[in-house]
Motif scaffolding. Sequence first.
Motif, mmCIF file in Angstrom:
data_model
loop_
_atom_site.group_PDB
_atom_site.id
_atom_site.type_symbol
_atom_site.label_atom_id
_atom_site.label_comp_id
_atom_site.label_asym_id
_atom_site.label_seq_id
_atom_site.Cartn_x
_atom_site.Cartn_y
_atom_site.Cartn_z
ATOM 1 N N VAL A 33 -4.903 -31.041 114.014
ATOM 2 C CA VAL A 33 -3.951 -31.997 114.564
ATOM 3 C C VAL A 33 -2.765 -32.038 113.609
ATOM 4 C CG1 VAL A 33 -3.526 -34.399 115.172
ATOM 5 C CG2 VAL A 33 -5.766 -33.360 115.641
ATOM 6 N N SER A 35 1.118 -33.772 112.766
ATOM 7 C CA SER A 35 1.892 -34.967 113.095
ATOM 8 C C SER A 35 3.166 -35.047 112.268
ATOM 9 C CB SER A 35 1.047 -36.233 112.893
ATOM 10 O OG SER A 35 0.561 -36.321 111.570
ATOM 11 N N HIS A 37 5.875 -37.936 110.651
ATOM 12 C CA HIS A 37 5.992 -39.319 110.228
ATOM 13 C C HIS A 37 7.394 -39.518 109.662
ATOM 14 C CE1 HIS A 37 1.504 -39.902 110.214
ATOM 15 N NE2 HIS A 37 1.605 -38.588 110.243
ATOM 16 N N LEU A 47 4.036 -43.343 111.991
ATOM 17 C CA LEU A 47 3.755 -42.154 112.782
ATOM 18 C C LEU A 47 4.786 -42.049 113.889
ATOM 19 C CD1 LEU A 47 1.913 -39.787 113.681
ATOM 20 C CD2 LEU A 47 0.608 -41.469 115.001
ATOM 21 N N SER A 50 2.469 -36.858 117.333
ATOM 22 C CA SER A 50 1.369 -35.977 116.949
ATOM 23 C C SER A 50 1.045 -35.035 118.100
ATOM 24 C CB SER A 50 0.128 -36.778 116.559
ATOM 25 O OG SER A 50 -0.379 -37.489 117.662
ATOM 26 N N ASN A 52 -2.293 -32.418 119.285
ATOM 27 C CA ASN A 52 -3.636 -31.986 118.928
ATOM 28 C C ASN A 52 -3.857 -30.518 119.255
ATOM 29 O OD1 ASN A 52 -4.191 -31.812 121.667
ATOM 30 N ND2 ASN A 52 -5.504 -33.637 121.710
ATOM 31 N N THR A 57 -0.038 -34.611 123.332
ATOM 32 C CA THR A 57 0.897 -35.252 122.412
ATOM 33 C C THR A 57 0.843 -36.769 122.500
ATOM 34 O OG1 THR A 57 2.647 -35.088 124.072
ATOM 35 C CG2 THR A 57 2.485 -33.299 122.472
#
Length: 114
Positions: A33, A35, A37, A47, A50, A52, A57
Amino acid sequence: QVQLVESGGGLVQPGGSLRLSCLASGFTISSRVMSWHRQTQGKERELVASINIGGNTNYADSVKGRFTVSRDNAKNTVYLQMNGLKPDDTAVYSCYAYFFKPVWGQGTQVTVSS
């Protein structure tokens, strides 16, 4: 060496666009995963988006409809397309993954200002 390196930040006017890139090395993003930030001075890191392993999303409410996260497994790179940028989007944007331990990039500055 396991690391994440972001690029693509800069100064943009309100309403403009930027695309951030996050190049991973030392591990393959296809099994992780990934992401994005962001953090501004005096505030907690939040966050933004993200993605996966299956490509699903998630987005912070503040960026939904404006930002798009994507991944190119062949290039081992994650992207964040940011459209309709606002001054409140000004922050240092960092890429994150967990590979036996938390892995953070060094961050890239995004400044939205006229």
